[in-house]
Design a protein around this motif. Structure first.
Motif, PDB file in Angstrom:
ATOM      1  N   UNK B  83       0.836  -1.201   0.000  1.00 49.58           N
ATOM      2  CA  UNK B  83       0.000   0.000   0.000  1.00 49.58           C
ATOM      3  C   UNK B  83       0.871   1.252   0.000  1.00 49.58           C
ATOM      4  N   UNK B  84       0.399   2.295  -0.696  1.00 46.36           N
ATOM      5  CA  UNK B  84       1.138   3.557  -0.729  1.00 46.36           C
ATOM      6  C   UNK B  84       0.587   4.517   0.324  1.00 46.36           C
ATOM      7  N   UNK B  85      -0.524   4.129   0.934  1.00 45.70           N
ATOM      8  CA  UNK B  85      -1.106   4.959   1.996  1.00 45.70           C
ATOM      9  C   UNK B  85      -1.390   4.056   3.200  1.00 45.70           C
ATOM     10  N   UNK B  86      -2.109   4.613   4.173  1.00 45.47           N
ATOM     11  CA  UNK B  86      -2.535   3.810   5.313  1.00 45.47           C
ATOM     12  C   UNK B  86      -3.799   3.027   4.932  1.00 45.47           C
ATOM     13  N   UNK B  87      -4.224   2.126   5.834  1.00 48.56           N
ATOM     14  CA  UNK B  87      -5.359   1.257   5.513  1.00 48.56           C
ATOM     15  C   UNK B  87      -6.720   1.907   5.734  1.00 48.56           C
ATOM     16  N   UNK B  88      -6.787   2.843   6.677  1.00 51.15           N
ATOM     17  CA  UNK B  88      -8.101   3.387   7.058  1.00 51.15           C
ATOM     18  C   UNK B  88      -8.107   4.903   6.934  1.00 51.15           C
ATOM     19  N   UNK B  89      -9.192   5.450   6.412  1.00 51.15           N
ATOM     20  CA  UNK B  89      -9.393   6.889   6.506  1.00 51.15           C
ATOM     21  C   UNK B  89     -10.867   7.228   6.404  1.00 51.15           C
ATOM     22  N   UNK B  90     -11.188   8.457   6.758  1.00 52.31           N
ATOM     23  CA  UNK B  90     -12.574   8.873   6.720  1.00 52.31           C
ATOM     24  C   UNK B  90     -12.776  10.223   7.374  1.00 52.31           C
ATOM     25  N   UNK B  99      -5.479   6.498   9.590  1.00 49.74           N
ATOM     26  CA  UNK B  99      -4.625   5.686  10.477  1.00 49.74           C
ATOM     27  C   UNK B  99      -4.257   4.335   9.895  1.00 49.74           C
ATOM     28  N   UNK B 100      -3.219   3.780  10.491  1.00 52.20           N
ATOM     29  CA  UNK B 100      -2.756   2.437  10.169  1.00 52.20           C
ATOM     30  C   UNK B 100      -2.967   1.585  11.418  1.00 52.20           C
ATOM     31  N   UNK B 101      -3.421   0.355  11.237  1.00 52.66           N
ATOM     32  CA  UNK B 101      -3.666  -0.543  12.369  1.00 52.66           C
ATOM     33  C   UNK B 101      -2.714  -1.732  12.281  1.00 52.66           C
ATOM     34  N   UNK B 102      -2.022  -1.999  13.370  1.00 48.78           N
ATOM     35  CA  UNK B 102      -1.045  -3.092  13.368  1.00 48.78           C
ATOM     36  C   UNK B 102      -1.160  -3.929  14.636  1.00 48.78           C
ATOM     37  N   UNK B 103      -0.998  -5.243  14.467  1.00 45.19           N
ATOM     38  CA  UNK B 103      -0.923  -6.130  15.624  1.00 45.19           C
ATOM     39  C   UNK B 103       0.501  -6.646  15.751  1.00 45.19           C
ATOM     40  N   UNK B 104       0.914  -6.912  16.987  1.00 52.95           N
ATOM     41  CA  UNK B 104       2.181  -7.587  17.178  1.00 52.95           C
ATOM     42  C   UNK B 104       2.021  -8.674  18.241  1.00 52.95           C
ATOM     43  N   UNK B 121       5.575   8.534   5.290  1.00 53.82           N
ATOM     44  CA  UNK B 121       5.513   9.740   4.445  1.00 53.82           C
ATOM     45  C   UNK B 121       4.059  10.202   4.311  1.00 53.82           C
ATOM     46  N   UNK B 122       3.186   9.243   4.053  1.00 50.99           N
ATOM     47  CA  UNK B 122       1.771   9.585   3.881  1.00 50.99           C
ATOM     48  C   UNK B 122       1.191  10.224   5.149  1.00 50.99           C
ATOM     49  N   UNK B 123       1.437   9.595   6.297  1.00 51.30           N
ATOM     50  CA  UNK B 123       0.907  10.135   7.557  1.00 51.30           C
ATOM     51  C   UNK B 123       1.477  11.515   7.825  1.00 51.30           C
ATOM     52  N   UNK B 124       2.739  11.701   7.425  1.00 53.80           N
ATOM     53  CA  UNK B 124       3.373  13.004   7.616  1.00 53.80           C
ATOM     54  C   UNK B 124       2.688  14.058   6.741  1.00 53.80           C
ATOM     55  N   UNK B 125       2.395  13.698   5.500  1.00 53.40           N
ATOM     56  CA  UNK B 125       1.694  14.623   4.591  1.00 53.40           C
ATOM     57  C   UNK B 125       0.296  14.952   5.131  1.00 53.40           C
ATOM     58  N   UNK B 134      -2.715   8.815  12.941  1.00 56.23           N
ATOM     59  CA  UNK B 134      -2.316   8.038  14.126  1.00 56.23           C
ATOM     60  C   UNK B 134      -2.197   6.563  13.784  1.00 56.23           C
ATOM     61  N   UNK B 135      -1.711   5.792  14.761  1.00 56.41           N
ATOM     62  CA  UNK B 135      -1.652   4.342  14.630  1.00 56.41           C
ATOM     63  C   UNK B 135      -2.522   3.709  15.698  1.00 56.41           C
ATOM     64  N   UNK B 136      -3.109   2.576  15.367  1.00 57.50           N
ATOM     65  CA  UNK B 136      -3.751   1.742  16.381  1.00 57.50           C
ATOM     66  C   UNK B 136      -2.917   0.480  16.484  1.00 57.50           C
ATOM     67  N   UNK B 137      -2.385   0.244  17.671  1.00 52.61           N
ATOM     68  CA  UNK B 137      -1.497  -0.895  17.879  1.00 52.61           C
ATOM     69  C   UNK B 137      -2.145  -1.888  18.841  1.00 52.61           C
ATOM     70  N   UNK B 138      -2.184  -3.142  18.416  1.00 48.04           N
ATOM     71  CA  UNK B 138      -2.685  -4.190  19.295  1.00 48.04           C
ATOM     72  C   UNK B 138      -1.545  -5.131  19.679  1.00 48.04           C
TER      73      UNK B 138
END
Lengths: 211, 211
Positions: B83-90, B99-104, B121-125, B134-138
């Motif tokens: 992906x060239x952007x994050x997964x979620x927007x609205x 935002x981007x959502x990631x699990x670890x 870069x995208x989030x910075x723009x 922002x990020x959502x981290x699980x």
């Protein structure tokens, strides 16, 4: 042979969107789709810090994936899904921007069958949330481009629901929209067109910011 | 066998996202991915008129499509693109949310390799444009969820670029983020968490609107 969605809409391969074209190539419109022109324009906006707007990937239903050892996963069976939202969205000076872009070969009117119910629902929800929802319509054979605010569009959509005509006449589009004059950089300065619309509806003054 | 992206990230078929799950099923987290939980939460937000936020389709590079007569087009060869952007927007009360959502599975830190340069870069723009990034981290094994503002995240990303550690310790995440307590409806009320962050950074008071 032209690839089509289940709904018959012509499909433009994601590759075409993926390829980054230098904005300097944007002026000539030979064989360019509206999508190409918008991607070029969005690249320009991003490069100038004017806005961050992207086309969403084509929604695909994946059925089968092969995973050969030591190479990338290969999708061997998948189908096009009809989008549940519009194709483009992003942020413009803090504002949420959301639009659908459509071309028609019709010279006298824009057929409403080009738009899906769920896309109208989505634009309506966006509008309710204070986002800027609109359509960009290209009359290909006339080489004319219009920015049609959702608030105006929905009047004609409702007219159809109420049993009225299933299209918006060119005269109505001209009257309700802001026309875009295709240019060099960006190819389609739809945010400029939007500025007038937003200032008109909100009374808010928008300064064009570039970096 | 698990399908994986070129980068090794596990792939959850688009079908899983497409299926609308009643929010009433959201409480149990048995076998649910973070993506499922977020889609449930976003459905809840939309249904209540709180926000309109969607996951973008998985970007696919289509190579071959068969078009059988009298049936839908079949994609017979395609590949996953990063992906060239994050997964979620609205849009949330007029504000652009991205935002981007990631699990670890890591219990002590969040590995930064989970995030791509172009996503940063995208989030910075987006941040530059006045959007809320922002990020959502699980932390899956701890069953803990965090909303990490981009402004905080970028500090640790920069630390890595400058040769520092390639992860954010759990302690740092705890200190920089707002933790989400998983609930019933919505499953993950990340917009509630965001309210505090936005009010803190902008001084602006946000009234929760429901319809």
């Amino acid at each position: 042979m032209a690839i089509r969605y289940p709904n018959g809409k012509k499909y433009t391969p994601a590759t075409a969107n993926a390829v980054a074209k230098p904005a300097s190539l944007s002026f000539s419109n030979r064989g360019k789709t509206l999508e190409d022109e918008l991607n070029d324009s969005n690249e320009y906006y991003t490069s100038r810090g004017i806005a961050v707007i992207h086309k969403k990937p084509v929604p695909i239903q994946i059925v089968n994936v092969r995973y050969p050892a030591r190479s990338a996963a290969v999708i061997t069976e998948a189908y096009f899904k009809t989008a549940s939202t519009t194709d483009y969205n992003g942020v413009w000076q803090g504002k949420y921007v959301d639009f659908e872009a459509k071309e028609t070969k019709n010279k006298t009117s824009f057929p409403l069958q080009n738009i899906h119910d769920h896309q109208v629902d989505h634009m309506s929800q966006v509008h309710e949330q204070g986002g800027i929802a609109f359509l960009i319509i290209r009359f290909s054979l006339l080489d004319r481009y219009f920015v049609l605010p959702f608030k105006k569009f929905i009047e004609k959509w409702t007219r159809m629901i109420d049993g009225g005509r299933k299209s918006i006449t060119l005269a109505e589009v001209e009257e309700m929209s802001v026309e875009i004059q295709p240019g060099y950089q960006p190819r389609l300065d739809y945010l400029q067109a939007l500025t007038g619309i937003v200032e008109q509806t909100t009374g808010e003054r928008i300064e064009r910011q570039e970096s």
